[in-house]
Design a protein around this motif. Structure first.
Motif, mmCIF file in Angstrom:
data_model
loop_
_atom_site.group_PDB
_atom_site.id
_atom_site.type_symbol
_atom_site.label_atom_id
_atom_site.label_comp_id
_atom_site.label_asym_id
_atom_site.label_seq_id
_atom_site.Cartn_x
_atom_site.Cartn_y
_atom_site.Cartn_z
ATOM 1 N N ASP A 84 -29.832 9.087 3.224
ATOM 2 C CA ASP A 84 -29.991 10.467 3.681
ATOM 3 C C ASP A 84 -29.052 11.423 2.959
ATOM 4 O O ASP A 84 -29.435 12.535 2.633
ATOM 5 C CB ASP A 84 -29.732 10.549 5.187
ATOM 6 C CG ASP A 84 -30.867 9.955 5.986
ATOM 7 O OD1 ASP A 84 -31.902 9.625 5.382
ATOM 8 O OD2 ASP A 84 -30.716 9.814 7.214
ATOM 9 N N HIS A 85 -27.805 10.993 2.737
ATOM 10 C CA HIS A 85 -26.880 11.979 2.170
ATOM 11 C C HIS A 85 -27.189 12.262 0.701
ATOM 12 O O HIS A 85 -26.890 13.338 0.215
ATOM 13 C CB HIS A 85 -25.416 11.572 2.396
ATOM 14 C CG HIS A 85 -24.941 10.446 1.545
ATOM 15 N ND1 HIS A 85 -24.873 9.158 1.999
ATOM 16 C CD2 HIS A 85 -24.527 10.419 0.274
ATOM 17 C CE1 HIS A 85 -24.429 8.394 1.031
ATOM 18 N NE2 HIS A 85 -24.210 9.133 -0.024
ATOM 19 N N LEU A 104 -30.312 12.347 -0.407
ATOM 20 C CA LEU A 104 -31.427 13.290 -0.250
ATOM 21 C C LEU A 104 -30.883 14.679 0.085
ATOM 22 O O LEU A 104 -31.333 15.686 -0.464
ATOM 23 C CB LEU A 104 -32.371 12.809 0.857
ATOM 24 C CG LEU A 104 -33.597 13.690 1.106
ATOM 25 C CD1 LEU A 104 -34.576 13.588 -0.054
ATOM 26 C CD2 LEU A 104 -34.287 13.321 2.412
ATOM 27 N N ALA A 105 -29.881 14.700 0.972
ATOM 28 C CA ALA A 105 -29.292 15.988 1.361
ATOM 29 C C ALA A 105 -28.648 16.671 0.163
ATOM 30 O O ALA A 105 -28.801 17.872 -0.026
ATOM 31 C CB ALA A 105 -28.269 15.775 2.478
#
Lengths: 332, 310
Positions: free
Chosen positions: B200-201, B203-204
């Motif tokens: 996720d990070h 992607l963030a």
């Protein structure tokens, strides 16, 4: 002219050996500057994929995106990766669902903000660090000068989400996409975060797309609501109108399945039967028909179109009649 | 030898732990290690070994490279002198002071082990990093290369590489042992980077328009290092054993000017009936040091494992 104009957006996932899977099916909506638009639906309705497609974050291989995403006169879908990277974070911000996993665990919170400021604002490290403190302060993190030097695991869940919002808003994007920003949080924190988002967006020209499955979030925040089912928008209306008079049986069902404080004691919640089917059977009928209490013969044969009706847009052959909504309430 | 035989499944298991656990959590991991007796014993052995090898030339009671007349005079095919005043463990088969040589050999062992591991770590990280960051055909090509290397038994591969050099030297051993450890590091880092790429990070960070280079070096790489660091410790143990094995097989530096446990062990074989200690002490030293690094590495892996984190 709307800030963001999404037209006929479709996302088809293609993988060797499996049938193509249509996650988003001809979705069109628009967001005006300063407006908050909700995308609501259960898991698998295509709301998150829509947001990833707008941001250009879907993998190039495997995801086939068609249609048009026009941001302030620029077609985002045809931008090069480089141009897109220049836009992301500067014009388009995004807040993700899980604040713990969306923050880099080995970098301080402050660095994750200043990184964006350096990237898009061309600030030097010192300016950017000062900007990071100011951003943390703005999202209501106490003692920001100390917190900038802390790592994500040192912050509480609510504070992490605040930090994530600070990162997304650091460059004052004109469009903020919030993908279920409160799902991973405690109920009390949820309200705080929603208030924060509303406060930050209100009074500015920042437009927001709020993606959620929680109608409570929608009720508090959104100006306009798009209800999605099986990759398509099934009902679009202004917030108050949607809550007062849901016309699509799916929207009606969603509203009937949330507990209300003003409901009589002992009243049972009405769930929607079944769950979202994996591959979307919009061809040859309405995808919701198998679960729909109002389904007619026609619903299983002809796909309904999204048509303007009664100050809203509705995709249904046999919508819930306003009287029936009132009746449903009286039954309670 | 077993240590280097950890193949893909083991490596992937380690890589799976890469999602979390970064530098900021190092303190947390250290705390947990301090409570584990295994870790303390491992760290103790390693620390003792490192200190000893660093100061060996100064604390050695005799010059390890001088053949002493008092030892040589008693040296016959059926008698190798045992402990005597000034010579703690007596003579070796050539009339050198056995104890001093044993002590100084630790230095050689450490240098070879560390340099070989560094070589494997560097090359392995470059290969694994490229494969993990670029993906696609680069990844496929590099990983097939790594698969080929992994498909050969480690020692056999090391011997083959060492045999390519005309004469054995310290560097032959370092290059051979280092090359053998390349595929482990490559696979480990690649697996961890791939896991990071989906995180996720990352992607963030991508959603914030962070440059690709920055995403790789600031967001993916630091989060992927945990299992690599652990593997380096374990590889060090394996490298020490492998280096000793190569020397034992005569692929190292045969010069008597260089004391090395594997070589000492090999040469002691012929005199085993006369003085078995000549084989026993170097062997024990190799085992203890390798065990120390293994204990340390295993306990590091446990304490860095996000599943064990409370």
């Amino acid at each position: 002219m709307p800030l963001l104009d999404v037209r006929d957006l479709s996302v088809v996932f293609k993988r060797k050996g499996t049938a193509p899977f249509t996650a988003v099916d001809n979705v069109s909506f628009a967001v005006e500057p300063g407006q908050t638009v909700g995308l609501v639906g259960e898991s698998g309705s295509g709301k998150s994929v829509t947001s990833l497609a707008v941001m250009g974050l879907l993998p190039k291989r495997g995801a086939h995106v068609t249609g048009s995403v026009n941001f302030d006169g620029t077609e985002l879908l045809s931008l090069s990766m480089k141009e897109l990277r220049n836009r992301r974070g500067r014009d388009l911000g995004m807040v993700f669902q899980d604040p713990m996993s969306s923050l880099n665990p080995v970098i301080t919170v402050g660095r994750q903000i200043s990184e964006v400021l350096q990237r898009h604002r061309g600030q030097d490290r010192k300016e950017a660090d000062a900007g990071a403190v100011a951003m943390l302060d703005q999202v209501g993190i106490p003692d920001p000068a100390r917190r900038v030097g802390e790592y994500p695991h040192q912050l509480s869940g609510g504070m992490r989400q605040r930090a994530l919002i600070a990162i997304a808003l650091a460059c004052r994007p004109r469009l903020l996409i919030a993908d279920e920003p409160t799902t991973a949080l405690d109920v009390t924190i949820q309200a705080q975060i929603l208030k924060l988002l509303a406060d930050l967006v209100r009074g500015t020209e920042t437009a927001m797309i709020m993606i959620t499955h929680d109608l409570g979030v929608v009720a508090g925040l959104c100006d306009e609501v798009n209800v999605m089912y099986g990759g398509k928008i099934v009902e679009r209306a202004e917030r108050h109108r949607l809550f007062a008079e849901p016309r699509h049986p799916y929207t009606h069902g969603l509203l009937r399945s949330i507990p209300r404080l003003d409901a009589p004691r002992g009243e049972k919640l009405v769930p929607i039967k079944g769950s979202v089917v994996d591959n979307i059977p919009w061809e040859g009928g309405c995808a919701f028909a198998p679960r729909c209490p109002n389904a007619l013969q026609r619903c299983r044969q002809v796909m309904p179109e999204l048509e303007p009706e009664d100050a809203r847009h509705l995709r249904c052959h046999n919508p819930v009649q306003p009287a029936a909504v009132a009746e449903g309430r009286a039954e309670r | 030898m077993k240590l280097l035989k950890r193949k893909s499944d083991r490596i992937d298991e380690l890589a799976a732990g890469a999602g979390e656990g970064g530098t900021s959590l190092a303190a947390d991991a250290l705390k947990r290690m301090a409570r584990s007796p295994v870790a303390v014993v491992g760290a103790g052995v390693v620390a003792l070994f490192v200190i000893l090898s660093a100061i060996a030339p100064w604390i050695a009671p005799k010059d390890p490279f001088t053949r002493y007349p008092e030892l040589r005079s008693e040296l016959t095919p059926t008698n190798i002198p045992g402990p005597m005043p000034g010579f703690l463990l007596g003579s070796d088969q050539n009339g050198y002071d056995f104890f001093s040589r044993l002590l100084v050999a630790s230095q050689q062992t450490l240098i070879v082990g560390v340099l070989a591991t560094l070589l494997g770590l560097t090359v392995g990280m470059i290969i694994g990093g490229l494969a993990g960051a670029l993906g696609g055909w680069v990844d496929s090509a590099l990983m097939r290369l790594v698969d080929i290397m992994l498909s050969l038994p480690a020692l056999l591969l090391a011997i083959s590489i060492a045999a390519l050099f005309r004469e054995g030297s310290q560097w032959t051993v370092i290059i051979a042992v280092g090359t053998v450890s390349v595929p482990i590091f490559a696979r480990l880092l690649r697996g961890a980077m791939l896991a990071q790429r989906e995180s996720d990070h990352v992607l963030a960070a991508t959603a914030l328009g962070v440059r690709r280079r920055t995403v790789v070096f600031r967001h993916m790489l630091p989060n992927s290092l945990g299992p690599v660091i652990v593997q380096a410790t374990l590889t060090l143990a394996a490298a020490i054993i492998e280096a000793a094995s190569l020397s034992f097989l005569g692929l190292g530096d045969p010069s008597p000017r260089r004391a090395e446990w594997g070589l000492m062990l090999a040469q002691a074989q012929r005199h085993f009936e006369v003085k078995p200690e000549l084989a026993f002490y170097p062997a024990a030293a190799i085992i203890i040091v390798a065990l120390g690094f293994t204990l340390l590495g295993e306990s590091m892996r446990e304490s860095l494992d996000p599943k064990n984190r409370r």
